[in-house]
Design a protein around this motif. Structure first.
Motif, PDB file in Angstrom:
ATOM      1  N   VAL A  15     -26.468 -38.550  26.875  1.00  0.00           N
ATOM      2  CA  VAL A  15     -26.978 -38.492  25.494  1.00  0.00           C
ATOM      3  C   VAL A  15     -26.767 -37.091  24.919  1.00  0.00           C
ATOM      4  O   VAL A  15     -26.342 -36.934  23.769  1.00  0.00           O
ATOM      5  N   GLY A  16     -27.032 -36.054  25.723  1.00  0.00           N
ATOM      6  CA  GLY A  16     -26.819 -34.683  25.264  1.00  0.00           C
ATOM      7  C   GLY A  16     -25.360 -34.393  24.961  1.00  0.00           C
ATOM      8  O   GLY A  16     -25.039 -33.734  23.968  1.00  0.00           O
ATOM      9  N   ALA A  17     -24.471 -34.897  25.794  1.00  0.00           N
ATOM     10  CA  ALA A  17     -23.040 -34.690  25.567  1.00  0.00           C
ATOM     11  C   ALA A  17     -22.583 -35.415  24.302  1.00  0.00           C
ATOM     12  O   ALA A  17     -21.789 -34.873  23.522  1.00  0.00           O
ATOM     13  N   GLN A  18     -23.084 -36.627  24.088  1.00  0.00           N
ATOM     14  CA  GLN A  18     -22.726 -37.359  22.877  1.00  0.00           C
ATOM     15  C   GLN A  18     -23.235 -36.647  21.625  1.00  0.00           C
ATOM     16  O   GLN A  18     -22.532 -36.573  20.613  1.00  0.00           O
ATOM     17  N   ALA A  19     -24.458 -36.122  21.696  1.00  0.00           N
ATOM     18  CA  ALA A  19     -25.010 -35.388  20.552  1.00  0.00           C
ATOM     19  C   ALA A  19     -24.186 -34.129  20.284  1.00  0.00           C
ATOM     20  O   ALA A  19     -23.888 -33.807  19.122  1.00  0.00           O
ATOM     21  N   ALA A  20     -23.812 -33.414  21.342  1.00  0.00           N
ATOM     22  CA  ALA A  20     -22.994 -32.212  21.170  1.00  0.00           C
ATOM     23  C   ALA A  20     -21.622 -32.566  20.598  1.00  0.00           C
ATOM     24  O   ALA A  20     -21.105 -31.854  19.734  1.00  0.00           O
ATOM     25  N   GLN A  21     -21.047 -33.664  21.053  1.00  0.00           N
ATOM     26  CA  GLN A  21     -19.748 -34.101  20.534  1.00  0.00           C
ATOM     27  C   GLN A  21     -19.848 -34.432  19.047  1.00  0.00           C
ATOM     28  O   GLN A  21     -18.974 -34.075  18.263  1.00  0.00           O
ATOM     29  N   LEU A  35     -16.612 -19.042   2.674  1.00  0.00           N
ATOM     30  CA  LEU A  35     -15.791 -18.717   3.839  1.00  0.00           C
ATOM     31  C   LEU A  35     -16.585 -18.944   5.119  1.00  0.00           C
ATOM     32  O   LEU A  35     -17.756 -18.581   5.206  1.00  0.00           O
ATOM     33  N   VAL A  36     -15.935 -19.555   6.084  1.00  0.00           N
ATOM     34  CA  VAL A  36     -16.527 -19.773   7.402  1.00  0.00           C
ATOM     35  C   VAL A  36     -15.485 -19.435   8.451  1.00  0.00           C
ATOM     36  O   VAL A  36     -14.308 -19.244   8.137  1.00  0.00           O
ATOM     37  N   SER A  37     -15.898 -19.378   9.691  1.00  0.00           N
ATOM     38  CA  SER A  37     -14.937 -19.100  10.761  1.00  0.00           C
ATOM     39  C   SER A  37     -14.080 -20.339  11.012  1.00  0.00           C
ATOM     40  O   SER A  37     -14.422 -21.446  10.604  1.00  0.00           O
ATOM     41  N   ALA A  38     -12.991 -20.149  11.709  1.00  0.00           N
ATOM     42  CA  ALA A  38     -12.085 -21.258  12.023  1.00  0.00           C
ATOM     43  C   ALA A  38     -12.806 -22.253  12.935  1.00  0.00           C
ATOM     44  O   ALA A  38     -13.669 -21.871  13.721  1.00  0.00           O
ATOM     45  N   PRO A  39     -12.480 -23.528  12.824  1.00  0.00           N
ATOM     46  CA  PRO A  39     -13.127 -24.516  13.700  1.00  0.00           C
ATOM     47  C   PRO A  39     -12.709 -24.303  15.147  1.00  0.00           C
ATOM     48  O   PRO A  39     -11.645 -23.740  15.422  1.00  0.00           O
ATOM     49  N   VAL A  40     -13.541 -24.754  16.052  1.00  0.00           N
ATOM     50  CA  VAL A  40     -13.217 -24.602  17.471  1.00  0.00           C
ATOM     51  C   VAL A  40     -12.050 -25.506  17.822  1.00  0.00           C
ATOM     52  O   VAL A  40     -11.874 -26.575  17.242  1.00  0.00           O
ATOM     53  N   ASN A  41     -11.242 -25.046  18.763  1.00  0.00           N
ATOM     54  CA  ASN A  41     -10.114 -25.878  19.193  1.00  0.00           C
ATOM     55  C   ASN A  41     -10.610 -26.938  20.178  1.00  0.00           C
ATOM     56  O   ASN A  41     -11.781 -26.962  20.557  1.00  0.00           O
ATOM     57  N   ALA A  42      -9.738 -27.816  20.597  1.00  0.00           N
ATOM     58  CA  ALA A  42     -10.123 -28.938  21.453  1.00  0.00           C
ATOM     59  C   ALA A  42     -10.703 -28.468  22.793  1.00  0.00           C
ATOM     60  O   ALA A  42     -11.663 -29.042  23.301  1.00  0.00           O
ATOM     61  N   GLY A  43     -10.135 -27.407  23.357  1.00  0.00           N
ATOM     62  CA  GLY A  43     -10.637 -26.884  24.633  1.00  0.00           C
ATOM     63  C   GLY A  43     -12.051 -26.330  24.513  1.00  0.00           C
ATOM     64  O   GLY A  43     -12.906 -26.582  25.364  1.00  0.00           O
ATOM     65  N   GLU A  44     -12.290 -25.547  23.457  1.00  0.00           N
ATOM     66  CA  GLU A  44     -13.630 -25.002  23.239  1.00  0.00           C
ATOM     67  C   GLU A  44     -14.631 -26.115  22.956  1.00  0.00           C
ATOM     68  O   GLU A  44     -15.769 -26.072  23.410  1.00  0.00           O
ATOM     69  N   ALA A  45     -14.198 -27.118  22.205  1.00  0.00           N
ATOM     70  CA  ALA A  45     -15.076 -28.241  21.893  1.00  0.00           C
ATOM     71  C   ALA A  45     -15.454 -28.984  23.173  1.00  0.00           C
ATOM     72  O   ALA A  45     -16.630 -29.321  23.385  1.00  0.00           O
ATOM     73  N   ALA A  46     -14.489 -29.225  24.035  1.00  0.00           N
ATOM     74  CA  ALA A  46     -14.767 -29.913  25.298  1.00  0.00           C
ATOM     75  C   ALA A  46     -15.711 -29.103  26.173  1.00  0.00           C
ATOM     76  O   ALA A  46     -16.632 -29.649  26.793  1.00  0.00           O
ATOM     77  N   THR A  47     -15.512 -27.784  26.194  1.00  0.00           N
ATOM     78  CA  THR A  47     -16.389 -26.922  26.983  1.00  0.00           C
ATOM     79  C   THR A  47     -17.814 -26.986  26.464  1.00  0.00           C
ATOM     80  O   THR A  47     -18.773 -27.086  27.251  1.00  0.00           O
TER      81      THR A  47
END
Length: 195
Positions: free
Chosen positions: A48-54, A131-143
């Motif tokens: 559930v925590g991983a799904q919420a973070a995703q 202005l905001v920072s760049a979105p996280v890439n797929a690797g950072e998102a998975a981490t």
């Protein structure tokens, strides 16, 4: 004198034994139930925590839009730490861009060092055009998702195990109190007092 080593016997609390107390069996069931609940709860809470973070990562990535911006000026010395002299791979720059309505905006972003005034860079904005920072890439998102799920799962499992340990200690304490009361009664029968 030689030291005697006790042999550990698995499942001794469930085996038939004249010295086994009812509290021993209850303790064994409490430990088994706590471990089973902690394992199942940790897995469920971690998922559930991983799904919420995703979901949070996906919403964050979807809410950022790239815009083409023109460098107005770079901040001198922003690519080097003043104290240590370490060079960074990014520098601060004031940029100008226009939103979808044609309104011009300015702001500060970090860009790669060879950015010169008048050069074009990619900046990211939110839904409100800030202005905001760049979105996280797929690797950072998975981490982030894995760390969130693992953290929630561990916290849940440890909380359940802690609760099981508290219940077990309460059962042990009551067994010890009953044992003490029994010794008081037996001691009076023998004509001795304990303590």
């Amino acid at each position: 004198m030689r030291k005697v080593r006790r042999a550990k016997v698995l499942g001794w609390r469930w085996r038939s034994n004249p010295l086994r107390r009812r509290s021993d069996v209850l303790e064994a069931w409490i430990v088994l139930a706590a471990w089973a609940a902690a394992t199942a709860g940790a897995v469920a809470a971690g998922m559930v925590g991983a799904q919420a973070a995703q979901r949070v990562v996906n919403e964050d990535r979807a809410g950022r839009r790239p815009v083409s911006a023109v460098v107005v000026k770079t901040v001198a010395g922003s690519g080097r730490d003043v104290v240590t002299g370490v060079r960074y791979d990014r520098v601060l720059a004031t940029v100008r861009w226009s939103d979808g309505k044609g309104t011009a905006h300015t702001g500060t972003v970090d860009v790669k060092p060879p950015a010169k005034p008048g050069g074009e860079v990619r900046a990211w904005t939110d839904a409100h055009g800030r202005l905001v920072s760049a979105p996280v890439n797929a690797g950072e998102a998975a981490t982030r998702v894995v760390l969130a799920g693992t953290g929630v799962g561990l916290a849940t499992g440890l909380t359940v195990l802690g609760g099981g340990q508290l219940v077990r200690l309460r059962v042990q304490r009551r067994a010890t109190e009953r044992w003490g009361a029994e010794w008081e009664r037996v001691g009076r029968e023998w004509g001795h007092t304990t303590g």
